[in-house]
Enzyme design. Structure first.
Site, PDB file in Angstrom:
ATOM      1  N   GLY A  69       0.912  -1.441   0.226  1.00 11.73           N
ATOM      2  CA  GLY A  69       0.228   0.152  -0.232  1.00 11.73           C
ATOM      3  C   GLY A  69       0.773   0.961  -0.085  1.00 11.73           C
ATOM      4  O   GLY A  69       2.127   0.969   0.267  1.00 11.73           O
ATOM      5  N   ASP A  85      -2.298   9.051  15.434  1.00 12.02           N
ATOM      6  CA  ASP A  85      -3.485  10.424  14.591  1.00 12.02           C
ATOM      7  C   ASP A  85      -2.009  10.924  14.013  1.00 12.02           C
ATOM      8  O   ASP A  85      -1.020  11.259  15.064  1.00 12.02           O
ATOM      9  CB  ASP A  85      -4.024  11.166  15.585  1.00 12.02           C
ATOM     10  CG  ASP A  85      -4.242  12.526  14.567  1.00 12.02           C
ATOM     11  OD1 ASP A  85      -3.748  13.383  14.260  1.00 12.02           O
ATOM     12  OD2 ASP A  85      -5.438  13.216  15.220  1.00 12.02           O
ATOM     13  N   HIS A  86      -1.371  11.134  13.003  1.00 18.89           N
ATOM     14  CA  HIS A  86      -0.458  11.174  12.037  1.00 18.89           C
ATOM     15  C   HIS A  86      -0.188  12.498  12.868  1.00 18.89           C
ATOM     16  O   HIS A  86       1.583  13.400  12.940  1.00 18.89           O
ATOM     17  CB  HIS A  86      -0.252  11.612  10.837  1.00 18.89           C
ATOM     18  CG  HIS A  86      -0.364  12.098  10.152  1.00 18.89           C
ATOM     19  ND1 HIS A  86      -1.873  11.707   9.878  1.00 18.89           N
ATOM     20  CD2 HIS A  86       0.055  12.656   9.594  1.00 18.89           C
ATOM     21  CE1 HIS A  86      -2.019  12.939   8.818  1.00 18.89           C
ATOM     22  NE2 HIS A  86      -0.742  13.934   8.477  1.00 18.89           N
ATOM     23  N   HIS A 112      -7.450  15.586  13.737  1.00 24.92           N
ATOM     24  CA  HIS A 112      -6.602  16.232  13.621  1.00 24.92           C
ATOM     25  C   HIS A 112      -7.006  17.285  14.490  1.00 24.92           C
ATOM     26  O   HIS A 112      -6.222  18.241  15.435  1.00 24.92           O
ATOM     27  CB  HIS A 112      -5.774  16.280  12.123  1.00 24.92           C
ATOM     28  CG  HIS A 112      -5.262  15.138  11.598  1.00 24.92           C
ATOM     29  ND1 HIS A 112      -4.974  13.880  11.560  1.00 24.92           N
ATOM     30  CD2 HIS A 112      -5.861  14.923   9.954  1.00 24.92           C
ATOM     31  CE1 HIS A 112      -4.698  12.859  11.113  1.00 24.92           C
ATOM     32  NE2 HIS A 112      -5.484  13.614   9.993  1.00 24.92           N
ATOM     33  N   LYS A 163     -10.197  21.214   1.805  1.00 29.79           N
ATOM     34  CA  LYS A 163      -9.505  21.178   0.378  1.00 29.79           C
ATOM     35  C   LYS A 163      -9.593  21.791  -1.061  1.00 29.79           C
ATOM     36  O   LYS A 163     -10.153  22.502  -1.180  1.00 29.79           O
ATOM     37  CB  LYS A 163      -9.311  19.748  -0.432  1.00 29.79           C
ATOM     38  CG  LYS A 163     -10.007  18.563   0.762  1.00 29.79           C
ATOM     39  CD  LYS A 163      -9.145  17.194   0.248  1.00 29.79           C
ATOM     40  CE  LYS A 163      -8.665  16.280   1.646  1.00 29.79           C
ATOM     41  NZ  LYS A 163      -7.661  16.382   1.651  1.00 29.79           N
ATOM     42  N   LYS A 173      -1.210  25.035   1.392  1.00 30.09           N
ATOM     43  CA  LYS A 173      -1.224  24.723   1.761  1.00 30.09           C
ATOM     44  C   LYS A 173      -0.738  24.946   3.300  1.00 30.09           C
ATOM     45  O   LYS A 173       0.667  25.222   3.191  1.00 30.09           O
ATOM     46  CB  LYS A 173      -0.964  22.691   1.006  1.00 30.09           C
ATOM     47  CG  LYS A 173      -0.404  22.110   2.557  1.00 30.09           C
ATOM     48  CD  LYS A 173       0.046  20.798   2.471  1.00 30.09           C
ATOM     49  CE  LYS A 173       0.695  19.500   3.192  1.00 30.09           C
ATOM     50  NZ  LYS A 173      -1.057  19.030   4.323  1.00 30.09           N
TER      51      LYS A 173
HETATM   52  C1  BG6 Z   1      -5.189  12.974   6.171  1.00 30.74           C
HETATM   53  C2  BG6 Z   1      -6.387  12.772   5.613  1.00 30.74           C
HETATM   54  O1  BG6 Z   1      -5.499  12.175   8.129  1.00 30.74           O
HETATM   55  O2  BG6 Z   1      -4.223  13.619   6.244  1.00 30.74           O
HETATM   56  C3  BG6 Z   1      -5.943  13.352   4.579  1.00 30.74           C
HETATM   57  O3  BG6 Z   1      -7.001  11.728   5.426  1.00 30.74           O
HETATM   58  C4  BG6 Z   1      -5.122  14.655   4.704  1.00 30.74           C
HETATM   59  O4  BG6 Z   1      -7.199  14.143   3.704  1.00 30.74           O
HETATM   60  C5  BG6 Z   1      -3.763  14.562   5.515  1.00 30.74           C
HETATM   61  O5  BG6 Z   1      -4.601  15.185   3.172  1.00 30.74           O
HETATM   62  C6  BG6 Z   1      -3.071  15.960   5.378  1.00 30.74           C
HETATM   63  O6  BG6 Z   1      -2.281  15.683   5.766  1.00 30.74           O
HETATM   64  P1  BG6 Z   1      -0.831  16.528   6.276  1.00 30.74           P
HETATM   65  O7  BG6 Z   1       0.547  15.790   7.161  1.00 30.74           O
HETATM   66  O8  BG6 Z   1      -0.159  16.517   4.900  1.00 30.74           O
HETATM   67  O9  BG6 Z   1      -1.372  18.142   6.409  1.00 30.74           O
END
Ligand code: BG6
Length: 497
Positions: A22, A189-190, A252, A347, A352
């Site tokens: 993946g 939760d990254h 997030h 989006k 960004k």
């Molecule tokens: C993810 C979402 O959790 O976070 C995405 O599913 C989003 O839709 C992304 O684009 C954004 O993460 P980052 O780290 O690029 O801000």
């Protein structure tokens, strides 16, 4: 933070990745493992088993790992003897998630590797797969006695989305809890792995300067903006189920809000921090009229013409799924009563960036007001792309008698750390291996954030609330500006301007 050798002695272990072919594995996990290895943050006895449904040889897997490091790693791949040894510790196992018998072979394979690498039965099971596979895989791990904790540990890492609402999240949680105890479940939760997010508590609780003013006496409102230029990037079917509310707000944004708003914990222990975050999520309220639901139409982003959401691949032509949310939430507790928290994410925005702005109250209109408009003090926590903290305050314009201008004091983290600050997944994987779960979401945090989001989603459903269109490349629908203007405020753009 990951620059020095591991402070803790790490237990030997095998990382078992479900979903080896993946996107997440390719873009994030393999590069993160390599960077951890290069920084001396992997155990000495260590192996990876990549699990996928396609047939693949060990050599093919290692060549995948090499190209993913080559394409996505922050540290360049070197092929010294130790790097070769690192690559040789990757093994492939072909498995159909729904064929119970093939898990017998997996268990045997893991035991063989335990012998070879002396990994003693310690495992990280990383479920980098679509959410419908989480529970069935956990069940097979349980059924094949691969998570029994006999003089060893087994942890599971679960990606989002963790459910689609409170009911499905509760069901999923129960299914996983049959196999893994709460302390062994690492819900990712990254955003919590991002450097500046980790810095929020340090900023608040390691400085005399901010905490005394961190309340409704001095703060007028808080804004959290997560703006993205991308569209749904081929994830139409997922996004049709999620929308911006579930994709970004539920996890997030509410995680960041709770870090900004929580009380000081009694200590820095994982559970003490999570306890305080939960109190915020429980005190969170919203009124239906304070939510804006938008969807992008066609437009221009980054000088490129882009299509409308409803023209994206595998999205319904009449979809009413939101790609933008702006809302005003309240925290009903002693510290925050009367201070609105404005959240905005979308989006196909012009830029960004992710930023938190703390906007302080205006001064009484007695002094200096004839010198022009007096801007409020702003504290800006910049999560990405440039990491940093900025403080905006008013100063006298040099050479004039009374003219006042807003000036900015900057702490630019990237400038100090160079461009090489660790990726979120490095920190998160390192923490799973060392058994530290502060940067992961505990079940009750998830439960309360789903309750909050469910209220909004249910109201939309009951009222059949339509999305309002906005042009791709704009800052969202005009209604989002109105949400601010009706209380005499406006959205700050990047950098608090
Ligand atoms: C993810 C979402 O959790 O976070 C995405 O599913 C989003 O839709 C992304 O684009 C954004 O993460 P980052 O780290 O690029 O801000």
């Amino acid at each position: 933070m990951l620059k020095t050798k591991a402070e803790t002695v790490l237990d030997p272990c095998i990382v078992v990745i479900f979903g080896a072919t993946g996107d997440l594995t390719k873009r994030k996990l393999y590069p993160a493992l390599y960077n951890l290895f290069r920084d001396g943050h992997l155990p000495e006895q260590f192996a990876v088993v990549s699990i996928g449904r396609r047939e693949k040889t060990g050599d093919e897997l290692r060549s995948d790992v090499i190209s993913s490091i080559h394409d996505f790693s922050r540290v360049r791949l070197e092929l010294r003897a130790e790097d070769e040894a690192f690559l040789q510790s990757f093994h492939y196992y072909n498995l159909d998630f729904y064929d119970s018998t093939s898990y017998d072979g997996l268990q045997t394979r893991l035991e063989e590797l335990d012998e070879i690498y002396q990994t003693r039965g310690n495992r990280v099971f990383f479920l980098a797969v679509a959410p419908e596979h989480f529970a069935p895989i956990a069940k097979e791990i349980h059924g094949h006695k691969m998570a029994q904790n006999l003089n060893s540990w087994q942890r599971v890492v679960i990606e989002k989305p963790f459910g689609r609402d409170l009911v499905s999240a509760t069901q999923l949680n129960e299914d996983i809890r049959h196999t893994f105890a709460e302390q062994n479940i690492y819900r990712i939760d990254h955003y919590l792995g991002k450097e500046m997010v980790q810095n929020i508590l340090v900023l608040r609780f390691a400085n005399t300067l901010f905490e005394p003013l961190w309340n409704n006496k001095y703060i007028d409102h808080v804004q959290i903006t997560f703006a993205e230029t991308v569209g749904v990037e081929g994830r139409g079917p997922y996004y049709e189920q999620a929308g911006a509310l579930r994709d970004m707000v539920q996890n997030h944004m509410l995680q960041l809000l709770s870090l900004i708003a929580m009380e000081p914990p009694v200590d820095l222990d994982t559970e003490s921090i999570r306890d305080e975050k939960v109190k915020i999520l429980r005190s969170l309220y919203i009124d239906g009229e304070d939510v804006v639901r938008g969807q992008y139409g066609p437009g221009v982003v980054d000088n490129m013409q882009v299509k409308a959401y409803t023209d994206e691949d595998r999205v319904l032509a009449d979809s009413q799924v939101e790609t933008f949310v702006a809302l005003k939430a309240r925290i009903e507790n002693f510290r925050w009563a009367g201070v609105p928290f404005y959240l905005r994410t979308g989006k196909r925005m012009p830029k960004k960036y992710s930023e938190i702005v703390i906007s302080y109250k205006k001064l009484p209109g007695v002094l200096y007001f004839k010198s022009g408009k007096l801007e409020p003090n702003l504290l800006i926590i910049r999560v990405q792309p440039d990491e940093g903290i900025y403080l905006k305050f008013n100063a006298k314009r040099p050479g004039t008698l009374q003219s006042i201008v807003p000036v900015s004091m900057d702490f630019c983290q990237n400038c100090y750390e160079g461009l090489n600050s660790p990726e979120a997944y490095e920190r998160l994987l390192y923490d799973v291996i060392r058994g530290e779960s502060t940067l992961f979401t505990r079940w009750d945090e998830l439960k309360h954030s789903w309750s909050f989001v469910d209220k909004i989603a249910q109201e939309w459903q009951a009222e059949e609330k339509q999305t309002v269109p906005y042009l791709a490349g704009s800052w969202g629908p005009a209604q989002a500006d109105f949400l601010m203007r009706k209380h005499g405020r406006e959205w700050f753009q990047e950098g608090g301007s």
